[in-house]
Design an enzyme around this catalytic site. Structure first.
Site, PDB file in Angstrom:
ATOM      1  N   GLN A  68       0.833  -1.195   0.000  1.00 41.98           N
ATOM      2  CA  GLN A  68       0.000   0.000   0.000  1.00 41.98           C
ATOM      3  C   GLN A  68       0.870   1.248   0.000  1.00 41.98           C
ATOM      4  O   GLN A  68       1.758   1.403   0.839  1.00 41.98           O
ATOM      5  CB  GLN A  68      -0.948   0.063   1.200  1.00 41.98           C
ATOM      6  CG  GLN A  68      -1.924   1.242   1.037  1.00 41.98           C
ATOM      7  CD  GLN A  68      -2.830   1.484   2.215  1.00 41.98           C
ATOM      8  OE1 GLN A  68      -2.358   1.849   3.295  1.00 41.98           O
ATOM      9  NE2 GLN A  68      -4.131   1.319   2.016  1.00 41.98           N
ATOM     10  N   CYS A  98      -7.027   7.007   4.637  1.00 42.20           N
ATOM     11  CA  CYS A  98      -6.476   7.371   5.947  1.00 42.20           C
ATOM     12  C   CYS A  98      -6.838   8.817   6.278  1.00 42.20           C
ATOM     13  O   CYS A  98      -6.557   9.726   5.489  1.00 42.20           O
ATOM     14  CB  CYS A  98      -4.964   7.191   5.969  1.00 42.20           C
ATOM     15  SG  CYS A  98      -4.228   7.580   7.580  1.00 42.20           S
ATOM     16  N   GLY A 210     -14.635  -2.690   7.203  1.00 41.85           N
ATOM     17  CA  GLY A 210     -15.146  -1.854   8.274  1.00 41.85           C
ATOM     18  C   GLY A 210     -16.002  -2.606   9.274  1.00 41.85           C
ATOM     19  O   GLY A 210     -17.123  -3.005   8.958  1.00 41.85           O
TER      20      GLY A 210
END
Length: 339
Positions: A68, A98, A210
Site C-alpha cells: 500500500q 487514511c 469496516g
C-alpha cells in the site's frame, strides 16, 4: 512481463499502521494460506529517498501480498509502484482512506477523495509502469459529505483510469475533530453503499471493509460484494482466519493448530533475532511476539498467555521458546482441546 497467477482477494487483512509489518504478515500467513495480506502504508518519499530494504522487504511465504502506497504525485507514485513490482509484490494499492492529520499534511489519504481526477491520474501513472494490479482503498465520503452519489462518482471516475478493484471502508472519514481511532469507530457504517457500488459497477471488483468480525458477517457480505477485508479483528483475534482457506477458498488441507503456528514461528524468530538483533540493540523479541498476543483469544488461559508474552524480564532474555511457555499455560487449562 507477465502478471503472476494469484488467488482471489475473497478475504484479505487490512493495511494497519504499526501493526501489519512483515512479522505480523508472516504470522497471519501461518494461520491462513490464501488470505490476501497488505503492508502498512508506505509513503512514496520513504521509497524514493529512504532505505528500500527497510520499507519493502518481505518474506516469500507472504504471497499473495500487496504494497500500500501513500502519495498524491503521479510521477512519484509511478516510481514507487515500479520499485514495488521489482521487489516482488503482487499488487499496488493506493491509500485514499487514511484520515490522520499527518497524512493530510502530505495531501494524500482520505482527502484525495475530494480530487477524483488526481486519483485517476495517479492510478493511470502507476498502471502505465507496472503489470500487477493497481487498486484503491477509500472511504464512502469525507466530513459531512455522505450522499451515495459522492462515492459513486469517485469510483466511476477512477475506474475510467483503469482501476478494476476498489476496497471500500464503509464509513465517512472525518478530517477534522476525530482521531484516527475515532474515525474507525464513530462515523456510522453504511454497508449498503458498498453493495450499491457492486450493483452500479458489476464489472468492478468491490471489497468491503469496516467493523467486520465473524464468519457469519463475512458470509452475508459475500452475497453482495466480491470480497471482505478484515481489520482489527484479524489482529486481535487472528485465529479466526484458521477456517478461511477451507470455507472461502475450497482448500481442504487441514489448517494449522495454534501450537503448529507457534512451532512455525519459533525458528523464524530465532533467524530474525540472529540477523537483526545486534546483541540486543536491534530487533527485539517483543517486536515479533507482540503481534501474537491474540492467538489464544477466547480460550481459557488466554490472559496467562498474554501476560507471559508481556513479561519484560522474560522478553529481555530474547528466547523465542517463551512462546511455548506461554502456550503451555493454555494447553494446561484446556486439556481436552486441540490447541
Amino acid at each position: 512481463m507477465n502478471s503472476p497467477i494469484i488467488p482471489s482477494r475473497r478475504i484479505s487483512v487490512a493495511p494497519m499502521m504499526d501493526w501489519s509489518d512483515r512479522h505480523c504478515r508472516l504470522f497471519h500467513r501461518y494461520i491462513s494460506r490464501h488470505t490476501w495480506l497488505y503492508t502498512e502504508m508506505v509513503t512514496t518519499g520513504a521509497i524514493l529517498y529512504g532505505d528500500l530494504g527497510r520499507h519493502l522487504d518481505f518474506n516469500e511465504e507472504e504471497h499473495p501480498v500487496a504494497l500500500q502506497l501513500g502519495g498524491s504525485e503521479p510521477a512519484d507514485l509511478a516510481s514507487a509502484a515500479r520499485r514495488g513490482q521489482e521487489w516482488g509484490y503482487d499488487e499496488i494499492n493506493l491509500n485514499c482512506g487514511c484520515p490522520s492529520e499527518r497524512v493530510q499534511k502530505g495531501a494524500f489519504g482520505a482527502c484525495l477523495m475530494a480530487e477524483p481526477q488526481l486519483v485517476a491520474d495517479c492510478v493511470k501513472a502507476m498502471r502505465d509502469v507496472v503489470d500487477i494490479d493497481v487498486t484503491v482503498k477509500h472511504r464512502i465520503g469525507i466530513d459531512q459529505v455522505d450522499s451515495y452519489d459522492f462515492v459513486r462518482d469517485f469510483v466511476g471516475q477512477v475506474a475510467d483510469a483503469g482501476c478494476k478493484t476498489f476496497i471500500v471502508h464503509a464509513r465517512n472519514a472525518i478530517l477534522k475533530g476525530l482521531s484516527p481511532k475515532e474515525n474507525r469507530e464513530v462515523p456510522p457504517l453504511k454497508y449498503d453503499y458498498a453493495y450499491q457500488l457492486k450493483k452500479d459497477f458489476p464489472n468492478l471488483e468491490i471489497i468491503i471493509n469496516g467493523g467486520i468480525k465473524t464468519v457469519e458477517e463475512i458470509d452475508t457480505h459475500l452475497l453482495h460484494v466480491d470480497g471482505v477485508m478484515l481489520g482489527r479483528e484479524a489482529y486481535h483475534n487472528p485465529y479466526v482466519m484458521s477456517s478461511f482457506d477451507q470455507r472461502y477458498y475450497g482448500d481442504q488441507a487441514p489448517s494449522r493448530s495454534r501450537e503448529q503456528v507457534v512451532l512455525a514461528m519459533i525458528p523464524y524468530i530465532s533467524e530474525q533475532l540472529s540477523k537483526h538483533g545486534d546483541g540486543g540493540k536491534g530487533l527485539k523479541l517483543n517486536s515479533i511476539t507482540r503481534h501474537m498476543l491474540g492467538l489464544t483469544f477466547g480460550l481459557i488461559g488466554a490472559r496467562a498467555f498474554r501476560q507471559t508474552l508481556s513479561d519484560s524480564k522474560k522478553l529481555a532474555d530474547g528466547n523465542p521458546q517463551l512462546l511455548m511457555e506461554a502456550l503451555l499455560k493454555v494447553k494446561d487449562a484446556n486439556p481436552d482441546l486441540l490447541v
